[in-house]
Design a protein around this motif. Structure first.
Motif, PDB file in Angstrom:
ATOM      1  N   CYS A  96      83.651  -8.514  -1.099  1.00 10.36           N
ATOM      2  CA  CYS A  96      84.327  -9.537  -0.160  1.00 10.36           C
ATOM      3  C   CYS A  96      85.618  -8.796  -0.011  1.00 10.36           C
ATOM      4  N   ALA A  97      86.323  -8.738   1.028  1.00 11.80           N
ATOM      5  CA  ALA A  97      87.720  -8.299   1.118  1.00 11.80           C
ATOM      6  C   ALA A  97      88.483  -8.895   2.205  1.00 11.80           C
ATOM      7  N   ALA A  98      89.864  -8.890   1.992  1.00 12.77           N
ATOM      8  CA  ALA A  98      90.922  -9.307   2.610  1.00 12.77           C
ATOM      9  C   ALA A  98      91.596  -8.404   3.487  1.00 12.77           C
ATOM     10  N   SER A  99      91.970  -8.630   4.653  1.00  8.35           N
ATOM     11  CA  SER A  99      92.799  -7.614   5.517  1.00  8.35           C
ATOM     12  C   SER A  99      93.951  -8.393   6.118  1.00  8.35           C
ATOM     13  N   PRO A 100      95.069  -7.829   6.272  1.00  8.66           N
ATOM     14  CA  PRO A 100      96.001  -8.427   6.983  1.00  8.66           C
ATOM     15  C   PRO A 100      96.231  -7.982   8.448  1.00  8.66           C
ATOM     16  N   VAL A 101      95.388  -6.855   8.777  1.00  4.15           N
ATOM     17  CA  VAL A 101      95.457  -6.453  10.139  1.00  4.15           C
ATOM     18  C   VAL A 101      94.190  -6.470  11.131  1.00  4.15           C
ATOM     19  N   SER A 102      92.937  -6.448  10.281  1.00  2.00           N
ATOM     20  CA  SER A 102      91.856  -6.293  11.392  1.00  2.00           C
ATOM     21  C   SER A 102      90.674  -6.309  10.640  1.00  2.00           C
ATOM     22  N   LEU A 103      89.894  -7.437  11.380  1.00  2.00           N
ATOM     23  CA  LEU A 103      88.745  -7.794  10.612  1.00  2.00           C
ATOM     24  C   LEU A 103      87.721  -6.494  10.391  1.00  2.00           C
ATOM     25  N   ARG A 104      87.945  -5.506  10.721  1.00  4.68           N
ATOM     26  CA  ARG A 104      87.090  -4.189  10.742  1.00  4.68           C
ATOM     27  C   ARG A 104      87.533  -3.203   9.681  1.00  4.68           C
ATOM     28  N   MET A 105      88.929  -3.245   9.330  1.00  7.48           N
ATOM     29  CA  MET A 105      89.538  -2.308   8.550  1.00  7.48           C
ATOM     30  C   MET A 105      90.866  -2.830   7.910  1.00  7.48           C
ATOM     31  N   GLY A 106      91.224  -1.860   7.026  1.00  3.13           N
ATOM     32  CA  GLY A 106      92.578  -2.355   6.553  1.00  3.13           C
ATOM     33  C   GLY A 106      92.361  -3.447   5.487  1.00  3.13           C
ATOM     34  N   TYR A 107      91.461  -3.449   4.760  1.00  2.00           N
ATOM     35  CA  TYR A 107      91.350  -4.184   3.837  1.00  2.00           C
ATOM     36  C   TYR A 107      92.201  -3.757   2.543  1.00  2.00           C
ATOM     37  N   GLN A 108      92.869  -4.927   2.145  1.00  2.00           N
ATOM     38  CA  GLN A 108      94.037  -4.649   1.152  1.00  2.00           C
ATOM     39  C   GLN A 108      93.439  -5.312  -0.319  1.00  2.00           C
ATOM     40  N   TYR A 109      92.760  -6.219  -0.406  1.00  2.00           N
ATOM     41  CA  TYR A 109      92.311  -7.027  -1.453  1.00  2.00           C
ATOM     42  C   TYR A 109      90.768  -6.862  -1.608  1.00  2.00           C
ATOM     43  N   TRP A 110      90.188  -6.857  -2.822  1.00  2.00           N
ATOM     44  CA  TRP A 110      88.989  -6.995  -3.063  1.00  2.00           C
ATOM     45  C   TRP A 110      88.543  -7.769  -4.163  1.00  2.00           C
ATOM     46  N   GLY A 111      87.198  -8.219  -4.165  1.00  2.00           N
ATOM     47  CA  GLY A 111      86.657  -8.822  -5.020  1.00  2.00           C
ATOM     48  C   GLY A 111      85.868  -7.812  -6.091  1.00  2.00           C
ATOM     49  N   GLN A 112      85.066  -8.377  -6.984  1.00  2.00           N
ATOM     50  CA  GLN A 112      84.420  -7.336  -8.084  1.00  2.00           C
ATOM     51  C   GLN A 112      83.085  -7.105  -7.629  1.00  2.00           C
ATOM     52  N   GLY A 113      82.419  -7.592  -6.568  1.00  2.00           N
ATOM     53  CA  GLY A 113      81.263  -7.347  -6.191  1.00  2.00           C
ATOM     54  C   GLY A 113      80.330  -8.222  -6.769  1.00  2.00           C
ATOM     55  N   THR A 114      79.033  -8.451  -5.941  1.00  5.92           N
ATOM     56  CA  THR A 114      77.869  -8.931  -6.319  1.00  5.92           C
ATOM     57  C   THR A 114      76.695  -8.274  -6.165  1.00  5.92           C
ATOM     58  N   GLN A 115      75.694  -8.286  -7.050  1.00  9.64           N
ATOM     59  CA  GLN A 115      74.558  -7.276  -6.422  1.00  9.64           C
ATOM     60  C   GLN A 115      73.566  -8.210  -5.651  1.00  9.64           C
ATOM     61  N   VAL A 116      73.134  -7.608  -4.908  1.00  7.81           N
ATOM     62  CA  VAL A 116      71.753  -7.857  -4.097  1.00  7.81           C
ATOM     63  C   VAL A 116      70.830  -6.861  -3.966  1.00  7.81           C
ATOM     64  N   THR A 117      69.683  -7.339  -4.677  1.00  6.61           N
ATOM     65  CA  THR A 117      68.310  -6.531  -4.835  1.00  6.61           C
ATOM     66  C   THR A 117      67.397  -7.237  -3.989  1.00  6.61           C
ATOM     67  N   VAL A 118      66.792  -6.484  -3.144  1.00  9.74           N
ATOM     68  CA  VAL A 118      65.621  -6.805  -2.121  1.00  9.74           C
ATOM     69  C   VAL A 118      64.308  -6.014  -2.605  1.00  9.74           C
ATOM     70  N   SER A 119      63.129  -6.658  -3.023  1.00  6.65           N
ATOM     71  CA  SER A 119      62.036  -6.022  -3.380  1.00  6.65           C
ATOM     72  C   SER A 119      61.125  -5.896  -2.247  1.00  6.65           C
ATOM     73  N   SER A 120      60.517  -4.749  -2.261  1.00  7.68           N
ATOM     74  CA  SER A 120      59.295  -4.473  -1.210  1.00  7.68           C
ATOM     75  C   SER A 120      58.263  -5.394  -1.534  1.00  7.68           C
TER      76      SER A 120
END
Length: 120
Positions: A96-120
């Motif tokens: 997850c990330a936050a941007s003061p300028v655009s919803l596509r770029m310029g992300y300034q703040y970031w979370g630590q991440g969460t793993q998503v694993t999709v098995s076939s």
């Protein structure tokens, strides 16, 4: 300053669904565009979805259009990513990330991440 904490990742079978949440701290959450990005092993981080500060505008990567939905609740300082019809190629760490300028770029703040694993 915005601090972000993701949750909701896990292991799911192909065709299944997951809902990611991102809780933000700080009273300025509603002034930031928010996004979800992901990074698979050995690959660059890529944009998945973004949403404007008001929630009126959204954008998606072509690979997830029609399957993923981004939303936000500014009263709860939270942004969500509903992921349906998951595929093994969706396996990645989602940020997850936050941007003061655009919803596509310029992300300034970031979370630590969460793993998503999709098995076939």
């Amino acid at each position: 300053q915005v601090q972000l904490v993701e949750s909701g990742g896990g292991l799911v079978q192909a065709g299944g669904s997951l809902r990611l949440s991102c809780a933000a701290s700080g009273r300025t959450f509603s002034s930031y565009a928010m996004g979800w990005l992901r990074q698979a092993p050995g690959k660059d981080r890529e944009f998945v979805a973004g949403i404007s500060w008001s929630g009126s505008y959204t954008a998606y990567a072509d690979s997830v259009k029609g399957r993923f939905t981004i939303s936000r609740d500014n009263t709860k300082n939270t942004v969500y990513l509903q992921m349906n019809s998951l595929k093994p190629e969706d396996t990645a760490v989602y940020y997850c990330a936050a941007s003061p300028v655009s919803l596509r770029m310029g992300y300034q703040y970031w979370g630590q991440g969460t793993q998503v694993t999709v098995s076939s």
